[in-house]
Design an enzyme around this catalytic site. Structure first.
Site, PDB file in Angstrom:
ATOM      1  N   SER A  45       0.794  -1.232   0.000  1.00  0.00           N
ATOM      2  CA  SER A  45       0.000   0.000   0.000  1.00  0.00           C
ATOM      3  C   SER A  45       0.823   1.276   0.000  1.00  0.00           C
ATOM      4  CB  SER A  45      -0.935   0.011   1.223  1.00  0.00           C
ATOM      5  OG  SER A  45      -0.189  -0.061   2.424  1.00  0.00           O
ATOM      6  N   HIS A  95      -5.208  -3.566  -2.287  1.00  0.00           N
ATOM      7  CA  HIS A  95      -4.779  -2.634  -3.341  1.00  0.00           C
ATOM      8  C   HIS A  95      -4.529  -3.342  -4.673  1.00  0.00           C
ATOM      9  CE1 HIS A  95      -4.201   0.855  -0.643  1.00  0.00           C
ATOM     10  NE2 HIS A  95      -3.972  -0.093   0.258  1.00  0.00           N
ATOM     11  N   LYS A 143     -11.810   0.570  -1.657  1.00  0.00           N
ATOM     12  CA  LYS A 143     -10.887   1.060  -2.676  1.00  0.00           C
ATOM     13  C   LYS A 143     -11.543   0.913  -4.059  1.00  0.00           C
ATOM     14  CE  LYS A 143      -7.170   0.294   0.524  1.00  0.00           C
ATOM     15  NZ  LYS A 143      -8.044   0.027   1.687  1.00  0.00           N
TER      16      LYS A 143
END
Length: 394
Positions: free
Chosen positions: A183, A211, A242
């Protein structure tokens, strides 16, 4: 002052930064999360969001959340274990499992809670948790919560990983946990070698793809898919906050493992379930991504454009080979104060970025972490790159 609170008074770092005018946190957002936002009354280019696919403003995703509130209300008022399981949760779990190629999935209230819930339930007293040192903080929190022993290896150091696996006593279980996409700097785990070593020593593999989901792999299916290792990764963890434009998290794996977690994971059993709007938005985002896999290619294209734009302006971008696949683009910035001051200059000039300072980075090696989304345009990126270069190079 009571003794337990003395540490609160003694820690003056935040107040010192405020006095110096370089405090970089808790800026007030006054618009939707998008490529360009309104923050503290001014237009700012958003280069500090994990909204990788830009789906927070997608009409289909927004509509799904609104309809879920109208149908189910604002909350579930209980845990999944008792009264809080909606048909919507079950539908979401089925589609998530299918998307990442696993038999079943379980959802949690946040991604952080997912790692806590999965790892603490699986790693028992005589088991070993084997971690890349650069893993997310939630994995380290899970290590403190579980009863097993944690063994760490240097980032993507396969000799170190093998040494740790070789040290696990015969008869003990081992779970290797790594971020798929890291990240802070956007690096990618060396999954081919990790999976090969895990197989050699009889360990299980869990990938935190917070991610990586929506970013790498076939149609955004994550890091295992990126390497063609879907069958070799035992557990895939992902977040909704996300690429999936919502709030929550999930883990997917074999049916018996997921069923065990449903009955044994304290953060799952004793927490309220994902609210209807969040579940519906995540489900709509998964479906939209399946229908529009070109979003992943669009994200990669604007990420590559951004790297080129930064490099052409003399910005010191971290660029190992594997980072070029991700939208996380870190810029070397040096000292803590200088990094925070530069981030403040960028903010004042209309660009929001995230300064990463110790302990998130080594002393003297602070970073400006920028992240792009599929909603960014080349014009926006050029404007932002000029501002960043002025703050860092001049």
């Amino acid at each position: 002052m009571k003794q337990v609170f003395e540490k609160c008074v003694a820690d003056t770092r935040a107040e010192d930064a405020r006095r110096a005018g370089v405090y970089p946190y808790f800026h007030r957002l006054e618009s939707r999360q998008d490529a360009v936002v309104v923050m503290e009354g001014k237009r700012r280019i958003m280069l500090g969001s994990n909204n990788y696919l830009g789906l927070t403003t997608c009409p289909e995703v927004v509509e799904a959340a609104v309809k879920a509130v109208e149908k189910y209300g604002t909350g579930c008022s209980g845990s999944r274990f008792l009264n809080g399981t909606l048909d919507l949760h079950l539908e979401l779990e089925r589609e998530l499992a299918d998307f990442v190629g696993k038999e079943d999935a379980i959802t949690f209230g946040t991604g952080f809670q997912t790692n806590l819930g999965v790892i603490s339930a699986l790693v028992g007293r005589h088991d070993y948790l084997v971690c890349d040192v650069d893993n997310h903080a939630s994995i380290y929190s899970a290590a403190r919560m579980c009863l097993g022993k944690m063994l760490r290896f240097k980032h993507n150091d396969m000799a170190g990983l093998e040494a740790r696996l070789a040290s696990v006593p015969s008869g003990s279980g081992a779970l290797v946990v790594v971020d798929g996409v890291f990240s802070v700097d956007g690096d990618i785990a060396n999954l081919p070698d990790i999976c090969a070593l895990a197989k050699k020593y009889g360990a299980a593999v869990m990938v935190d793809d917070a991610h990586g989901l929506g970013v790498v792999g076939k149609g955004g299916r994550g890091t295992a898919s990126h390497f063609g290792l879907d069958a070799d990764v035992d557990l895939v963890m992902g977040t909704f906050s996300k690429s999936l434009a919502s709030l929550g998290g999930f883990a997917a794996g074999k049916r018996e493992v997921i069923d065990f977690l449903r009955h044994s994971s304290y953060p799952f059993v004793f927490s309220a379930s994902v609210p209807p709007a969040s579940a519906a938005a995540a489900l709509a985002a998964v479906r939209y991504l399946k229908q529009h896999p070109e979003l992943v290619a669009k994200l990669r294209s604007i990420s590559e454009y951004t790297r080129t734009a930064f490099a052409s302006r003399g910005l010191p971008v971290l660029e190992p080979a594997m980072r070029r696949f991700t939208p996380i683009i870190p810029i070397q910035a040096g000292g803590t104060y200088e990094t925070c001051a530069a981030a403040r200059k960028m903010f004042d000039e209309g660009v929001f970025v995230n300064p990463f300072i110790p302990p998130a980075t080594p002393e003297g090696a602070a970073l400006i972490r920028t992240s792009v989304t599929a909603a960014h345009t080349t014009e926006i990126i050029d404007e932002a790159a000029d501002v960043i270069a002025k703050a860092l190079v001049c």
